[in-house]
Design an enzyme around this catalytic site. Structure first.
Site, mmCIF file in Angstrom:
data_model
loop_
_atom_site.group_PDB
_atom_site.id
_atom_site.type_symbol
_atom_site.label_atom_id
_atom_site.label_comp_id
_atom_site.label_asym_id
_atom_site.label_seq_id
_atom_site.Cartn_x
_atom_site.Cartn_y
_atom_site.Cartn_z
ATOM 1 N N SER A 68 0.831 -1.206 0.000
ATOM 2 C CA SER A 68 0.000 0.000 0.000
ATOM 3 C C SER A 68 0.863 1.253 0.000
ATOM 4 C CB SER A 68 -1.038 0.046 1.111
ATOM 5 O OG SER A 68 -2.040 0.979 0.740
ATOM 6 N N HIS A 73 4.383 14.356 5.894
ATOM 7 C CA HIS A 73 4.349 15.795 5.612
ATOM 8 C C HIS A 73 5.002 16.509 6.791
ATOM 9 C CE1 HIS A 73 1.406 14.557 2.625
ATOM 10 N NE2 HIS A 73 0.820 13.881 3.596
ATOM 11 N N CYS A 88 -2.030 -3.399 3.162
ATOM 12 C CA CYS A 88 -3.071 -4.365 2.819
ATOM 13 C C CYS A 88 -2.726 -5.686 3.507
ATOM 14 C CB CYS A 88 -3.103 -4.542 1.299
ATOM 15 S SG CYS A 88 -4.242 -5.806 0.760
#
Length: 128
Positions: A68, A73, A88
């Site tokens: 995945s 940030h 996943c």
């Protein structure tokens, strides 16, 4: 679909400020931690923000994984970071690998405060 999504808001990170302002260093950390945990990086895209005077500002980036993704940030002006690791678990349980990446990146950033959530995504349903 079935997976684990780990989400954190990291406040007042006490790491070297260059880690929050240097795209290359942050990308290397994220990709390396994914690999070391046993996840499969397929590619990465990290963007370097700059102040009006040209100096490095924050960084935003993603590591696309076969399992995945990782997204990060940074706001170096306040020492804050958001971090998501989603895996996943359809063909095998990758939860512990995700937890390892999540924990190691957080340890490296060394925040004074962590607000985190763990979300189980989806459910396994038989196909008809």
């Amino acid at each position: 679909m079935n997976g684990l999504h780990l989400i954190a808001d990291l406040y007042d990170c006490r790491c070297d400020v260059a880690l929050l302002t240097d795209r290359e260093r942050l990308e290397t950390l994220c990709v390396q931690e994914c690999r070391e945990a046993g996840l499969t990086p397929l590619g990465a895209y990290f963007y370097q923000f700059r102040h009006d005077n040209g100096e490095n500002a924050g960084v935003t980036g993603t590591v696309v994984l076969a399992e995945s993704h990782l997204a990060i940030h940074t706001w170096p002006e306040t020492g804050n970071v958001t971090l998501d690791v989603y895996v996943c678990n359809f063909s095998k349980d990758n939860s512990e690998l995700a937890r390892q990446v999540f924990r190691r990146v957080i340890e490296t950033l060394n925040p004074m405060e962590v607000v985190s959530h763990s979300v189980v995504r989806g459910k396994i349903a038989p196909r008809e």
